[in-house]
Design a protein around this motif. Structure first.
Motif, PDB file in Angstrom:
ATOM      1  N   TYR A   1      67.297  32.507  16.230  1.00 15.59           N
ATOM      2  CA  TYR A   1      65.993  32.313  15.600  1.00 15.59           C
ATOM      3  C   TYR A   1      66.060  32.464  14.142  1.00 15.59           C
ATOM      4  O   TYR A   1      66.722  33.542  13.540  1.00 15.59           O
ATOM      5  CB  TYR A   1      65.214  33.471  16.117  1.00 15.59           C
ATOM      6  N   VAL A   2      65.131  31.522  13.503  1.00 17.75           N
ATOM      7  CA  VAL A   2      64.983  31.751  11.989  1.00 17.75           C
ATOM      8  C   VAL A   2      63.702  30.925  11.952  1.00 17.75           C
ATOM      9  O   VAL A   2      63.618  29.747  12.004  1.00 17.75           O
ATOM     10  CB  VAL A   2      66.033  31.193  11.083  1.00 17.75           C
ATOM     11  N   CYS A   3      62.863  31.514  11.123  1.00 17.21           N
ATOM     12  CA  CYS A   3      61.553  30.928  11.001  1.00 17.21           C
ATOM     13  C   CYS A   3      61.390  30.091   9.724  1.00 17.21           C
ATOM     14  O   CYS A   3      61.572  30.495   8.725  1.00 17.21           O
ATOM     15  CB  CYS A   3      60.191  31.936  10.826  1.00 17.21           C
ATOM     16  N   LYS A   4      61.534  28.857   9.634  1.00 21.75           N
ATOM     17  CA  LYS A   4      61.589  27.854   8.700  1.00 21.75           C
ATOM     18  C   LYS A   4      60.789  26.393   8.837  1.00 21.75           C
ATOM     19  O   LYS A   4      60.936  26.003  10.048  1.00 21.75           O
ATOM     20  CB  LYS A   4      63.021  27.691   8.038  1.00 21.75           C
ATOM     21  N   SER A   5      60.434  25.881   7.788  1.00 20.47           N
ATOM     22  CA  SER A   5      59.747  24.840   7.909  1.00 20.47           C
ATOM     23  C   SER A   5      60.714  23.616   8.006  1.00 20.47           C
ATOM     24  O   SER A   5      61.760  23.652   7.310  1.00 20.47           O
ATOM     25  CB  SER A   5      58.833  24.508   6.617  1.00 20.47           C
ATOM     26  N   LEU A   6      60.364  22.557   8.563  1.00 21.83           N
ATOM     27  CA  LEU A   6      61.516  21.450   8.491  1.00 21.83           C
ATOM     28  C   LEU A   6      60.546  20.032   8.460  1.00 21.83           C
ATOM     29  O   LEU A   6      59.946  19.874   9.565  1.00 21.83           O
ATOM     30  CB  LEU A   6      62.133  21.536   9.700  1.00 21.83           C
ATOM     31  N   GLY A   7      60.577  19.518   7.287  1.00 14.32           N
ATOM     32  CA  GLY A   7      59.748  18.413   7.042  1.00 14.32           C
ATOM     33  C   GLY A   7      58.474  18.701   7.388  1.00 14.32           C
ATOM     34  O   GLY A   7      57.891  19.329   6.537  1.00 14.32           O
ATOM     35  N   SER A   8      57.646  17.883   8.353  1.00 13.36           N
ATOM     36  CA  SER A   8      56.180  18.240   8.519  1.00 13.36           C
ATOM     37  C   SER A   8      55.938  19.295   9.349  1.00 13.36           C
ATOM     38  O   SER A   8      54.805  19.533   9.760  1.00 13.36           O
ATOM     39  CB  SER A   8      55.405  16.641   8.787  1.00 13.36           C
ATOM     40  N   GLY A   9      56.926  19.977  10.061  1.00 13.61           N
ATOM     41  CA  GLY A   9      56.571  20.897  11.045  1.00 13.61           C
ATOM     42  C   GLY A   9      57.305  22.137  10.784  1.00 13.61           C
ATOM     43  O   GLY A   9      57.973  22.199   9.879  1.00 13.61           O
ATOM     44  N   ILE A  10      57.723  22.812  11.979  1.00 10.15           N
ATOM     45  CA  ILE A  10      58.619  23.991  12.027  1.00 10.15           C
ATOM     46  C   ILE A  10      59.818  23.540  12.728  1.00 10.15           C
ATOM     47  O   ILE A  10      60.127  23.053  13.690  1.00 10.15           O
ATOM     48  CB  ILE A  10      57.701  25.007  12.804  1.00 10.15           C
ATOM     49  N   SER A  11      61.042  24.298  12.424  1.00  5.75           N
ATOM     50  CA  SER A  11      62.266  24.233  12.844  1.00  5.75           C
ATOM     51  C   SER A  11      62.134  24.696  14.309  1.00  5.75           C
ATOM     52  O   SER A  11      61.550  25.681  14.515  1.00  5.75           O
ATOM     53  CB  SER A  11      63.236  24.789  11.852  1.00  5.75           C
ATOM     54  N   ILE A  12      63.054  23.953  15.072  1.00 10.28           N
ATOM     55  CA  ILE A  12      63.043  24.391  16.662  1.00 10.28           C
ATOM     56  C   ILE A  12      63.650  25.658  16.733  1.00 10.28           C
ATOM     57  O   ILE A  12      63.262  26.639  17.455  1.00 10.28           O
ATOM     58  CB  ILE A  12      63.892  23.382  17.412  1.00 10.28           C
ATOM     59  N   HIS A  13      64.701  26.205  15.611  1.00 13.97           N
ATOM     60  CA  HIS A  13      64.979  27.418  15.447  1.00 13.97           C
ATOM     61  C   HIS A  13      63.596  28.312  15.363  1.00 13.97           C
ATOM     62  O   HIS A  13      63.661  29.546  15.780  1.00 13.97           O
ATOM     63  CB  HIS A  13      65.697  27.749  14.417  1.00 13.97           C
ATOM     64  N   GLY A  14      62.706  28.024  14.754  1.00 19.28           N
ATOM     65  CA  GLY A  14      61.313  28.904  14.468  1.00 19.28           C
ATOM     66  C   GLY A  14      60.684  29.070  15.816  1.00 19.28           C
ATOM     67  O   GLY A  14      59.906  30.031  15.952  1.00 19.28           O
ATOM     68  N   ASP A  15      61.074  28.355  16.872  1.00 16.02           N
ATOM     69  CA  ASP A  15      60.198  28.407  18.291  1.00 16.02           C
ATOM     70  C   ASP A  15      61.370  29.271  18.863  1.00 16.02           C
ATOM     71  O   ASP A  15      60.840  29.420  20.044  1.00 16.02           O
ATOM     72  CB  ASP A  15      59.898  27.286  18.897  1.00 16.02           C
ATOM     73  N   GLY A  16      62.267  29.536  18.361  1.00 19.54           N
ATOM     74  CA  GLY A  16      63.332  30.289  19.368  1.00 19.54           C
ATOM     75  C   GLY A  16      64.145  29.551  20.187  1.00 19.54           C
ATOM     76  O   GLY A  16      64.616  30.132  21.252  1.00 19.54           O
ATOM     77  N   ARG A  17      64.154  28.176  20.076  1.00 18.11           N
ATOM     78  CA  ARG A  17      64.703  27.377  21.316  1.00 18.11           C
ATOM     79  C   ARG A  17      65.945  26.611  20.830  1.00 18.11           C
ATOM     80  O   ARG A  17      66.155  25.510  21.550  1.00 18.11           O
ATOM     81  CB  ARG A  17      63.660  26.124  21.579  1.00 18.11           C
ATOM     82  N   ALA A  18      66.566  26.779  19.611  1.00 16.47           N
ATOM     83  CA  ALA A  18      67.699  26.087  19.301  1.00 16.47           C
ATOM     84  C   ALA A  18      68.788  27.187  18.853  1.00 16.47           C
ATOM     85  O   ALA A  18      68.582  28.292  18.603  1.00 16.47           O
ATOM     86  CB  ALA A  18      67.440  25.553  17.871  1.00 16.47           C
ATOM     87  N   CYS A  19      69.997  26.688  19.371  1.00 17.87           N
ATOM     88  CA  CYS A  19      71.069  27.672  19.066  1.00 17.87           C
ATOM     89  C   CYS A  19      72.198  26.763  18.257  1.00 17.87           C
ATOM     90  O   CYS A  19      72.390  25.532  18.377  1.00 17.87           O
ATOM     91  CB  CYS A  19      72.029  27.856  20.352  1.00 17.87           C
ATOM     92  N   ASP A  20      72.973  27.649  17.196  1.00 13.74           N
ATOM     93  CA  ASP A  20      74.007  27.104  16.328  1.00 13.74           C
ATOM     94  C   ASP A  20      75.271  27.479  16.898  1.00 13.74           C
ATOM     95  O   ASP A  20      75.592  28.840  16.868  1.00 13.74           O
ATOM     96  CB  ASP A  20      73.608  27.230  14.949  1.00 13.74           C
ATOM     97  N   LEU A  21      76.022  26.852  17.533  1.00 14.33           N
ATOM     98  CA  LEU A  21      77.281  27.318  18.240  1.00 14.33           C
ATOM     99  C   LEU A  21      78.414  26.932  17.246  1.00 14.33           C
ATOM    100  O   LEU A  21      78.873  25.658  17.339  1.00 14.33           O
ATOM    101  CB  LEU A  21      77.725  26.690  19.439  1.00 14.33           C
ATOM    102  N   GLY A  22      78.817  27.931  16.624  1.00 14.24           N
ATOM    103  CA  GLY A  22      79.943  27.724  15.834  1.00 14.24           C
ATOM    104  C   GLY A  22      81.492  27.563  16.514  1.00 14.24           C
ATOM    105  O   GLY A  22      81.727  28.146  17.162  1.00 14.24           O
ATOM    106  N   THR A  23      81.737  26.523  16.046  1.00 14.60           N
ATOM    107  CA  THR A  23      82.988  25.870  16.424  1.00 14.60           C
ATOM    108  C   THR A  23      84.395  25.913  15.761  1.00 14.60           C
ATOM    109  O   THR A  23      85.447  25.785  16.056  1.00 14.60           O
ATOM    110  CB  THR A  23      82.983  24.267  16.897  1.00 14.60           C
ATOM    111  N   ALA A  24      84.091  25.985  14.431  1.00 15.92           N
ATOM    112  CA  ALA A  24      85.118  26.162  13.391  1.00 15.92           C
ATOM    113  C   ALA A  24      86.065  27.578  13.532  1.00 15.92           C
ATOM    114  O   ALA A  24      85.135  28.715  13.401  1.00 15.92           O
ATOM    115  CB  ALA A  24      84.810  26.138  11.964  1.00 15.92           C
ATOM    116  N   PRO A  25      87.176  27.679  13.996  1.00 16.38           N
ATOM    117  CA  PRO A  25      87.660  28.890  14.284  1.00 16.38           C
ATOM    118  C   PRO A  25      87.987  29.907  13.144  1.00 16.38           C
ATOM    119  O   PRO A  25      87.879  30.890  13.392  1.00 16.38           O
ATOM    120  CB  PRO A  25      89.320  28.417  14.864  1.00 16.38           C
TER     121      PRO A  25
END
Length: 281
Positions: free
Chosen positions: A44-68
């Motif tokens: 979750y992070v509340c931020k604008s993205l283009g003309s709307g809100i990032s999906i992170h802002g709706d709590g529906r996006a994950c960033d899965l870190g893969t770099a060891p």
């Protein structure tokens, strides 16, 4: 196993929290890939993205870190693409509407077009950006993900490209990953350029010997040994140095001024570790 072909759900306001389905996805991911360097880079992070809100802002996006070595943009393990494809091919069952990874994007807007070039400012080299539909974000569970893809207490089996072996003369992102981990653990691999040369070999040998290995050279590393070494070195990363206290700084300055007398400007005094009368420009 099927691809999601439903609508894409955008966001128009921030939810204020991460959805339970996304927490479940991250929990599953860290459990399944934790010993391969998996990292939680945020939900979750509340931020604008283009003309709307990032999906992170709706709590529906994950960033899965893969770099060891947890440095997005520097590289990723071979298993990153296998995981990305597993999520895409099971996106209908999991309720996934979009995935971005390594400069490529899959979206339910073009469900059968496979991976297309991603033209966003962040290529997502070091992590998978995964978005869930609203219903999946509300209901997805760790148990459901396990039943569809697998995982749990052991890493997912994904085939021969799971973790490649390395040898002197190799080059690429896997070597760069090893260089960063060696450096973070206190072993100097030279420039982090993705080149497996003599400095990497020497650092690798020193690292393996410090961990109790009876290895006599650092020229080769099997896939199994590589995975084991990454786990061990990440745990062994050199602790951050503690910054000096204000008292230590004051004492150091006083000692310097005593040994190297400096004529201070008029109205400027140094006493008790503090400069007075200094005006900011």
């Amino acid at each position: 196993m099927s691809i999601y072909r439903g609508p894409y759900y955008s966001a128009n306001k921030c939810s204020g929290f991460a959805r339970p389905g996304n927490k479940a996805l991250m929990s599953w991911y860290l459990g399944a890939y934790g010993d391969r360097g998996a990292a939680n880079l945020g939900i979750y992070v509340c931020k604008s993205l283009g003309s709307g809100i990032s999906i992170h802002g709706d709590g529906r996006a994950c960033d899965l870190g893969t770099a060891p070595y947890n440095r997005p943009g520097s590289g990723w393990p071979a298993w990153g693409w296998a995981l990305a494809n597993a999520l895409r091919l099971n996106s209908a069952e999991l309720g996934i509407q979009l995935i971005i990874f390594n400069g490529k994007v899959w979206s339910c807007r073009y469900p059968d077009s496979g991976w297309r070039d991603y033209d966003g400012s962040d290529p997502h080299d070091g992590h998978l950006h995964v978005e869930l539909t609203p219903s999946s974000a509300a209901s997805l569970t760790v148990a459901k993900i396990q039943s569809i893809i697998g995982g749990g207490s052991s890493p997912i089996t994904i085939g021969e490209d799971d973790m490649i072996g390395l040898k002197r003369g190799d080059e690429g992102e896997e070597v760069k990953a090893l260089q960063y981990v060696l450096a973070d653990a206190g072993f100097d691999p030279g420039e982090k350029d993705g080149q497996y040369g003599p400095k990497v070999a020497a650092a690798l040998l020193a690292a393996r010997r410090s961990l109790g290995s009876s290895a006599t050279d650092g020229d080769n590393l099997t896939a199994a040994a590589y995975a084991q070494l990454l786990r061990a070195l990440i745990k062994k990363q050199a602790p951050a140095t503690t910054p000096p206290s204000s008292t230590q700084v004051a004492a150091a300055v006083a000692a310097y001024l005593k040994a190297n007398p400096v004529k201070l400007p008029e109205n400027v005094q140094f006493s008790g570790g503090t400069l007075t009368g200094v005006k900011a420009k």
